[in-house]
Motif scaffolding. Structure first.
Motif, PDB file in Angstrom:
ATOM      1  N   ARG A 136      76.277  15.197  39.007  1.00  0.00           N
ATOM      2  CA  ARG A 136      77.084  15.044  37.798  1.00  0.00           C
ATOM      3  C   ARG A 136      76.218  14.955  36.538  1.00  0.00           C
ATOM      4  NH1 ARG A 136      82.722  11.962  38.571  1.00  0.00           N
ATOM      5  NH2 ARG A 136      82.745  12.729  36.427  1.00  0.00           N
ATOM      6  N   GLY A 137      74.908  15.143  36.684  1.00  0.00           N
ATOM      7  CA  GLY A 137      74.028  15.190  35.537  1.00  0.00           C
ATOM      8  C   GLY A 137      73.291  13.909  35.232  1.00  0.00           C
ATOM      9  N   TRP A 138      73.460  12.892  36.062  1.00  0.00           N
ATOM     10  CA  TRP A 138      72.725  11.649  35.871  1.00  0.00           C
ATOM     11  C   TRP A 138      71.285  11.830  36.346  1.00  0.00           C
ATOM     12  CZ3 TRP A 138      75.835   6.520  36.638  1.00  0.00           C
ATOM     13  CH2 TRP A 138      77.083   6.638  36.028  1.00  0.00           C
ATOM     14  N   GLN A 139      70.403  10.972  35.822  1.00  0.00           N
ATOM     15  CA  GLN A 139      68.973  11.108  36.119  1.00  0.00           C
ATOM     16  C   GLN A 139      68.502   9.945  36.984  1.00  0.00           C
ATOM     17  OE1 GLN A 139      66.481  11.139  32.665  1.00  0.00           O
ATOM     18  NE2 GLN A 139      64.637  11.728  33.784  1.00  0.00           N
ATOM     19  N   LEU A 140      68.036  10.239  38.172  1.00  0.00           N
ATOM     20  CA  LEU A 140      67.567   9.220  39.100  1.00  0.00           C
ATOM     21  C   LEU A 140      66.237   8.639  38.613  1.00  0.00           C
ATOM     22  CD1 LEU A 140      68.144   7.837  41.831  1.00  0.00           C
ATOM     23  CD2 LEU A 140      66.805   9.648  42.925  1.00  0.00           C
ATOM     24  N   THR A 141      66.140   7.302  38.621  1.00  0.00           N
ATOM     25  CA  THR A 141      64.918   6.626  38.184  1.00  0.00           C
ATOM     26  C   THR A 141      64.723   5.375  39.033  1.00  0.00           C
ATOM     27  OG1 THR A 141      63.790   5.536  36.330  1.00  0.00           O
ATOM     28  CG2 THR A 141      66.179   5.313  36.417  1.00  0.00           C
ATOM     29  N   GLN A 142      63.515   4.921  39.103  1.00  0.00           N
ATOM     30  CA  GLN A 142      63.230   3.641  39.772  1.00  0.00           C
ATOM     31  C   GLN A 142      63.019   2.529  38.756  1.00  0.00           C
ATOM     32  OE1 GLN A 142      63.533   3.274  43.073  1.00  0.00           O
ATOM     33  NE2 GLN A 142      64.143   5.428  43.018  1.00  0.00           N
ATOM     34  N   SER A 143      63.160   2.866  37.483  1.00  0.00           N
ATOM     35  CA  SER A 143      62.928   1.892  36.416  1.00  0.00           C
ATOM     36  C   SER A 143      64.116   0.942  36.289  1.00  0.00           C
ATOM     37  CB  SER A 143      62.717   2.611  35.083  1.00  0.00           C
ATOM     38  OG  SER A 143      62.744   1.698  34.008  1.00  0.00           O
ATOM     39  N   SER A 144      63.836  -0.310  35.934  1.00  0.00           N
ATOM     40  CA  SER A 144      64.897  -1.306  35.730  1.00  0.00           C
ATOM     41  C   SER A 144      65.654  -1.055  34.436  1.00  0.00           C
ATOM     42  CB  SER A 144      64.296  -2.714  35.708  1.00  0.00           C
ATOM     43  OG  SER A 144      63.343  -2.841  34.664  1.00  0.00           O
ATOM     44  N   SER A 145      65.196  -0.076  33.630  1.00  0.00           N
ATOM     45  CA  SER A 145      65.871   0.227  32.369  1.00  0.00           C
ATOM     46  C   SER A 145      67.120   1.076  32.565  1.00  0.00           C
ATOM     47  CB  SER A 145      64.914   0.944  31.408  1.00  0.00           C
ATOM     48  OG  SER A 145      64.512   2.189  31.963  1.00  0.00           O
ATOM     49  N   GLY A 146      67.290   1.629  33.774  1.00  0.00           N
ATOM     50  CA  GLY A 146      68.474   2.439  34.044  1.00  0.00           C
ATOM     51  C   GLY A 146      69.656   1.585  34.485  1.00  0.00           C
ATOM     52  N   LEU A 147      70.795   2.268  34.686  1.00  0.00           N
ATOM     53  CA  LEU A 147      71.969   1.579  35.213  1.00  0.00           C
ATOM     54  C   LEU A 147      71.736   1.230  36.681  1.00  0.00           C
ATOM     55  CD1 LEU A 147      75.070   3.574  33.872  1.00  0.00           C
ATOM     56  CD2 LEU A 147      74.111   1.444  32.997  1.00  0.00           C
ATOM     57  N   ASP A 148      72.116   0.008  37.061  1.00  0.00           N
ATOM     58  CA  ASP A 148      72.097  -0.369  38.468  1.00  0.00           C
ATOM     59  C   ASP A 148      73.469  -0.063  39.057  1.00  0.00           C
ATOM     60  OD1 ASP A 148      69.510  -1.215  38.540  1.00  0.00           O
ATOM     61  OD2 ASP A 148      69.947  -3.344  38.359  1.00  0.00           O
ATOM     62  N   VAL A 149      73.525   0.947  39.909  1.00  0.00           N
ATOM     63  CA  VAL A 149      74.767   1.317  40.585  1.00  0.00           C
ATOM     64  C   VAL A 149      74.735   0.714  41.984  1.00  0.00           C
ATOM     65  CG1 VAL A 149      76.213   3.211  41.400  1.00  0.00           C
ATOM     66  CG2 VAL A 149      74.919   3.461  39.262  1.00  0.00           C
ATOM     67  N   TRP A 150      75.676  -0.171  42.273  1.00  0.00           N
ATOM     68  CA  TRP A 150      75.725  -0.854  43.571  1.00  0.00           C
ATOM     69  C   TRP A 150      76.744  -0.146  44.463  1.00  0.00           C
ATOM     70  CZ3 TRP A 150      74.357  -6.517  44.518  1.00  0.00           C
ATOM     71  CH2 TRP A 150      73.277  -6.903  43.712  1.00  0.00           C
ATOM     72  N   ALA A 151      76.292   0.227  45.647  1.00  0.00           N
ATOM     73  CA  ALA A 151      77.173   0.828  46.655  1.00  0.00           C
ATOM     74  C   ALA A 151      77.241  -0.138  47.837  1.00  0.00           C
ATOM     75  CB  ALA A 151      76.613   2.175  47.095  1.00  0.00           C
ATOM     76  N   GLU A 152      78.439  -0.626  48.120  1.00  0.00           N
ATOM     77  CA  GLU A 152      78.602  -1.643  49.154  1.00  0.00           C
ATOM     78  C   GLU A 152      79.743  -1.274  50.094  1.00  0.00           C
ATOM     79  OE1 GLU A 152      78.041  -5.837  47.419  1.00  0.00           O
ATOM     80  OE2 GLU A 152      78.900  -4.636  45.792  1.00  0.00           O
ATOM     81  N   VAL A 153      79.511  -1.515  51.367  1.00  0.00           N
ATOM     82  CA  VAL A 153      80.566  -1.350  52.369  1.00  0.00           C
ATOM     83  C   VAL A 153      80.576  -2.618  53.218  1.00  0.00           C
ATOM     84  CG1 VAL A 153      81.446  -0.014  54.312  1.00  0.00           C
ATOM     85  CG2 VAL A 153      80.280   1.160  52.431  1.00  0.00           C
ATOM     86  N   HIS A 154      81.680  -3.354  53.126  1.00  0.00           N
ATOM     87  CA  HIS A 154      81.848  -4.582  53.898  1.00  0.00           C
ATOM     88  C   HIS A 154      83.250  -4.572  54.501  1.00  0.00           C
ATOM     89  CE1 HIS A 154      78.168  -6.071  52.138  1.00  0.00           C
ATOM     90  NE2 HIS A 154      78.658  -5.948  50.916  1.00  0.00           N
ATOM     91  N   GLY A 155      83.327  -4.718  55.805  1.00  0.00           N
ATOM     92  CA  GLY A 155      84.629  -4.690  56.456  1.00  0.00           C
ATOM     93  C   GLY A 155      85.305  -3.347  56.240  1.00  0.00           C
ATOM     94  N   GLN A 156      86.524  -3.373  55.743  1.00  0.00           N
ATOM     95  CA  GLN A 156      87.275  -2.136  55.503  1.00  0.00           C
ATOM     96  C   GLN A 156      87.234  -1.707  54.040  1.00  0.00           C
ATOM     97  OE1 GLN A 156      91.199  -3.101  57.078  1.00  0.00           O
ATOM     98  NE2 GLN A 156      90.656  -2.231  59.066  1.00  0.00           N
ATOM     99  N   ASP A 157      86.362  -2.325  53.259  1.00  0.00           N
ATOM    100  CA  ASP A 157      86.312  -2.047  51.821  1.00  0.00           C
ATOM    101  C   ASP A 157      84.957  -1.496  51.405  1.00  0.00           C
ATOM    102  OD1 ASP A 157      88.950  -3.207  50.842  1.00  0.00           O
ATOM    103  OD2 ASP A 157      88.124  -4.916  51.919  1.00  0.00           O
ATOM    104  N   ALA A 158      85.002  -0.486  50.540  1.00  0.00           N
ATOM    105  CA  ALA A 158      83.794   0.009  49.882  1.00  0.00           C
ATOM    106  C   ALA A 158      83.948  -0.207  48.387  1.00  0.00           C
ATOM    107  CB  ALA A 158      83.591   1.494  50.177  1.00  0.00           C
ATOM    108  N   TYR A 159      82.880  -0.659  47.744  1.00  0.00           N
ATOM    109  CA  TYR A 159      82.872  -0.859  46.299  1.00  0.00           C
ATOM    110  C   TYR A 159      81.703  -0.086  45.706  1.00  0.00           C
ATOM    111  CZ  TYR A 159      85.970  -4.893  47.033  1.00  0.00           C
ATOM    112  OH  TYR A 159      87.018  -5.708  47.381  1.00  0.00           O
ATOM    113  N   ILE A 160      81.973   0.704  44.700  1.00  0.00           N
ATOM    114  CA  ILE A 160      80.927   1.333  43.910  1.00  0.00           C
ATOM    115  C   ILE A 160      81.036   0.714  42.517  1.00  0.00           C
ATOM    116  CG2 ILE A 160      79.877   3.483  43.157  1.00  0.00           C
ATOM    117  CD1 ILE A 160      80.202   3.243  46.200  1.00  0.00           C
TER     118      ILE A 160
END
Length: 350
Positions: A136-160
């Protein structure tokens, strides 16, 4: 928008009370879900206001909640499709409102978490979210200056989700100096909350360490006087440095908490993180310390005054409290303390 906060295990109910007290009397706010260490809610006001929550470790805006997750790899397909179709306009506007700068190519990194047995691994979840956002045009980085996108799957729920908070939300900018066994500010605030702060409080922490509990009381609203003390001069120096010149009136003492130089029946609230005994040490010494301290606290506390005490030896404290006829335990809250199971006691002086 849908948001979530993460809290220390055991503090979920206190966090719920805090957010209801701050936002619950408006039509802008509605709690949607409460799960271990997480509260999910809808809020239509300025997200910057949510950064003032003092029980929260992290604040997130939820991009997508995907229910009905299974063990199958088809769950990864559901996540991929949900993100591919998602319109990020409102979410990115929310990020700007809390002061996050947006570039044309949004720098980001993915933090993935997963629990339970699945037919895919955490790295598979991680890669799916990364791939969609890069496409989608976002730029992958390892720097803490970028957005932290959390991907979680617990039980029957996924949260992005995107984390809106900085580390200071949990760690506090005032915490310049630490001492051993110092508790988290979010836990200290929760103890202060349980004391039911009042503008006329004479508030005491007789084992103040680095001053975290006293500072959380100072930030919780008006008070009459703050008093702190510790047997360690190093701890008192840390308290002084963390306070700086702010939050008057207050006074700090170098003392032994088993003999407090305070007028009887003068203190409204006592909030304290009690000392612990290390493994293989003699617990009889700790029991003796607890008895002497509680005797002193009972003397200086006003009738109908309140104590909030945190301990990693709840059975010991409970046994000693039952021997004190004028001290009645009204509430016990189990809580995680650095990976150990602790308990907060809310005690009234009858």
């Amino acid at each position: 928008m849908i948001y979530s906060i993460f809290v220390t295990a055991g503090l979920e109910n206190i966090a719920r009370q805090e957010i209801i007290a701050r936002f619950g009397d408006t039509e802008q706010f509605k709690i949607l879900m409460r799960k271990p260490q997480r509260i999910v809610f809808q809020y239509t006001g300025n997200p910057k206001d949510l950064l003032s929550l003092r029980t929260a470790e992290h604040l997130f805006v939820i991009i997508k909640h995907i229910p009905k997750m299974t063990r199958s790899r088809s769950s990864l397909t559901a996540i991929r499709q949900a993100l591919t179709r998602f319109n990020f306009g409102e979410t990115l506007a929310c990020c700007r409102q809390v002061g996050i700068r947006m570039r044309r190519r949004i720098p980001f990194r993915v933090i993935s978490r997963m629990s339970g047995f699945r037919n895919f691994q955490k790295r598979d979840l991680h890669q799916v979210v990364e791939r969609v956002l890069v496409d989608r045009g976002w730029q992958l980085t390892q720097s803490s200056s970028g957005l932290d996108v959390w991907a979680e799957v617990h039980g029957q729920d996924a949260y992005i989700s995107i984390r809106l908070s900085k580390p200071e939300m949990a760690q506090r900018s005032y915490k310049q100096t630490h001492v051993p066994q110092s508790i988290k500010p979010t836990l200290a605030y929760s103890m202060v909350w349980l004391s039911q702060p009042h503008p006329n409080d004479l508030f005491l922490d007789p084992m103040c360490g680095a001053g975290t509990i006293l500072l959380e009381r100072a930030f919780s609203g008006r008070y009459r006087y703050l008093i702190g003390g510790d047997i360690s001069k190093e701890a008192l120096n840390a308290t002084q440095r963390n306070f700086g010149r702010q939050h008057q009136p207050r006074q700090f003492f170098h003392w032994d908490t088993q003999s407090l130089p305070i007028q009887p029946n003068s203190v409204d609230k006592i909030v304290c993180n009690l000392p612990i005994v290390e493994r293989n040490e003699n617990t009889s010494q700790l029991a003796n310390l607890y008895r002497k301290c509680l005797h002193e606290y009972e003397i200086v506390l006003k009738p109908n005054g309140k104590m909030v005490l945190l301990t990693l030896q709840p059975a010991l404290l409970d046994k000693i409290l039952k021997q004190q006829k004028s001290l009645k335990t009204r509430q016990r809250v189990s809580v995680d303390v650095g990976g150990k199971r602790g308990k907060i006691f809310v005690i009234y002086h009858c």
